[in-house]
Motif scaffolding. Structure first.
Motif, PDB file in Angstrom:
ATOM      1  N   GLU A  82       0.814  -1.202   0.000  1.00 15.66           N
ATOM      2  CA  GLU A  82       0.000   0.000   0.000  1.00 15.66           C
ATOM      3  C   GLU A  82       0.855   1.262   0.000  1.00 15.66           C
ATOM      4  O   GLU A  82       0.449   2.306   0.494  1.00 15.66           O
ATOM      5  CB  GLU A  82      -0.988   0.018   1.159  1.00 15.66           C
ATOM      6  CG  GLU A  82      -2.059  -1.043   1.084  1.00 15.66           C
ATOM      7  CD  GLU A  82      -3.153  -0.859   2.108  1.00 15.66           C
ATOM      8  OE1 GLU A  82      -3.192   0.181   2.796  1.00 15.66           O
ATOM      9  OE2 GLU A  82      -3.991  -1.766   2.229  1.00 15.66           O
ATOM     10  N   THR A 107       0.150   6.631   2.398  1.00 14.04           N
ATOM     11  CA  THR A 107      -0.121   5.236   2.065  1.00 14.04           C
ATOM     12  C   THR A 107      -1.521   5.196   1.451  1.00 14.04           C
ATOM     13  O   THR A 107      -2.266   6.174   1.523  1.00 14.04           O
ATOM     14  CB  THR A 107      -0.093   4.339   3.316  1.00 14.04           C
ATOM     15  OG1 THR A 107      -1.137   4.770   4.198  1.00 14.04           O
ATOM     16  CG2 THR A 107       1.259   4.386   4.007  1.00 14.04           C
ATOM     17  N   THR A 109      -4.101   3.473   2.505  1.00 14.79           N
ATOM     18  CA  THR A 109      -5.066   3.598   3.600  1.00 14.79           C
ATOM     19  C   THR A 109      -5.118   5.034   4.102  1.00 14.79           C
ATOM     20  O   THR A 109      -6.198   5.556   4.392  1.00 14.79           O
ATOM     21  CB  THR A 109      -4.689   2.634   4.745  1.00 14.79           C
ATOM     22  OG1 THR A 109      -4.620   1.307   4.216  1.00 14.79           O
ATOM     23  CG2 THR A 109      -5.700   2.679   5.867  1.00 14.79           C
ATOM     24  N   LEU A 112      -7.131   7.074   1.578  1.00 19.03           N
ATOM     25  CA  LEU A 112      -8.559   6.767   1.664  1.00 19.03           C
ATOM     26  C   LEU A 112      -9.179   7.379   2.917  1.00 19.03           C
ATOM     27  O   LEU A 112     -10.308   7.868   2.885  1.00 19.03           O
ATOM     28  CB  LEU A 112      -8.792   5.260   1.616  1.00 19.03           C
ATOM     29  CG  LEU A 112      -8.429   4.581   0.289  1.00 19.03           C
ATOM     30  CD1 LEU A 112      -8.624   3.074   0.399  1.00 19.03           C
ATOM     31  CD2 LEU A 112      -9.215   5.150  -0.872  1.00 19.03           C
ATOM     32  N   SER A 113      -8.444   7.363   4.019  1.00 20.29           N
ATOM     33  CA  SER A 113      -8.936   7.993   5.247  1.00 20.29           C
ATOM     34  C   SER A 113      -9.075   9.503   5.063  1.00 20.29           C
ATOM     35  O   SER A 113     -10.050  10.116   5.514  1.00 20.29           O
ATOM     36  CB  SER A 113      -7.997   7.704   6.414  1.00 20.29           C
ATOM     37  OG  SER A 113      -7.974   6.334   6.690  1.00 20.29           O
ATOM     38  N   ARG A 128     -14.325  -0.307   2.003  1.00 18.76           N
ATOM     39  CA  ARG A 128     -12.990  -0.899   1.897  1.00 18.76           C
ATOM     40  C   ARG A 128     -12.945  -2.098   0.953  1.00 18.76           C
ATOM     41  O   ARG A 128     -11.889  -2.610   0.665  1.00 18.76           O
ATOM     42  CB  ARG A 128     -12.474  -1.307   3.282  1.00 18.76           C
ATOM     43  CG  ARG A 128     -12.312  -0.150   4.247  1.00 18.76           C
ATOM     44  CD  ARG A 128     -11.331   0.867   3.739  1.00 18.76           C
ATOM     45  NE  ARG A 128     -11.033   1.826   4.791  1.00 18.76           N
ATOM     46  CZ  ARG A 128     -10.762   3.088   4.587  1.00 18.76           C
ATOM     47  NH1 ARG A 128     -10.729   3.553   3.389  1.00 18.76           N
ATOM     48  NH2 ARG A 128     -10.503   3.891   5.582  1.00 18.76           N
ATOM     49  N   LEU A 131     -10.564  -2.339  -2.095  1.00 18.88           N
ATOM     50  CA  LEU A 131      -9.217  -2.892  -2.081  1.00 18.88           C
ATOM     51  C   LEU A 131      -9.194  -4.314  -2.631  1.00 18.88           C
ATOM     52  O   LEU A 131      -8.138  -4.888  -2.817  1.00 18.88           O
ATOM     53  CB  LEU A 131      -8.630  -2.852  -0.672  1.00 18.88           C
ATOM     54  CG  LEU A 131      -8.511  -1.449  -0.070  1.00 18.88           C
ATOM     55  CD1 LEU A 131      -7.914  -1.521   1.323  1.00 18.88           C
ATOM     56  CD2 LEU A 131      -7.693  -0.542  -0.957  1.00 18.88           C
TER      57      LEU A 131
END
Length: 186
Positions: A82, A107, A109, A112-113, A128, A131
């Motif tokens: 990632e 990263t 994640t 996306l956050s 999620r 992914l």
């Protein structure tokens, strides 16, 4: 050696003519006629190799220009770790301008956050399951709104899996378009 050189020359010539209808000719002055046919074949082979290098360099410059100046902001993350693999300068500008934490390379994640924080509809979240997208699936789209310097900027994010049988790089392509003007017209 002669047969291999001749076969490679044909492949190089076919590849070059498929890339360019008119190949640039490098003029090195008068080249003496070789005394042996093998020497001529090797010289021809090296000339085509040099033409291939020039063709690849031209393509590289064009692709770099398109990615850096013409393409919308995008980034590609490696699926395994990632980690960010590729990003264009538009993405770098976007990230530096709108990211409140100042991370230089997010990263997957983390990105996306970040995007989830600014989703247009507060009751939505970024699923999620994206992914686990297959490369043949259509991209998933999300709209985000980011307050910045007294105004709100709107972006549409596209998330798509990257992997196929011809590459060994499984990852995710995330690109986004500024849709602020369209939203303001609504």
């Amino acid at each position: 050696l002669f047969a291999e050189t001749k076969t490679t020359n044909k492949k190089l010539q076919n590849s070059l003519t498929s890339l360019y209808t008119h190949l640039p000719v490098a003029s090195d002055g008068d080249v003496p006629e070789p005394k042996h046919y093998l020497t001529s074949a090797i010289r021809s082979h090296f000339d085509r190799l040099h033409a291939c290098v020039q063709a690849l360099e031209s393509q590289k410059q064009l692709i770099q220009h398109l990615l850096q100046h013409e393409a919308p902001p995008f980034a590609i993350w490696n699926q395994e770790e990632e980690e960010l693999a590729i990003m264009n300068s538009s993405f770098t500008r976007f990230w530096n301008q709108y990211n409140p934490d100042g991370d230089s390379q997010p990263t997957l994640t983390g990105f996306l956050s970040f995007a989830e924080t600014y989703l247009e509809n507060e009751d939505k979240s970024i699923d999620r399951h994206i992914l686990n997208l297959a490369s043949n699936e259509a991209p998933v789209f999300y709209n985000i709104q980011i307050p910045h310097r007294g105004t709100v900027h709107y972006f549409q994010i596209s998330i798509q899996a990257l992997s196929d049988n011809s590459t060994t790089f499984p990852g995710y392509l995330i690109s986004f378009n500024d849709i602020t003007e369209a939203k303001q017209l609504e």
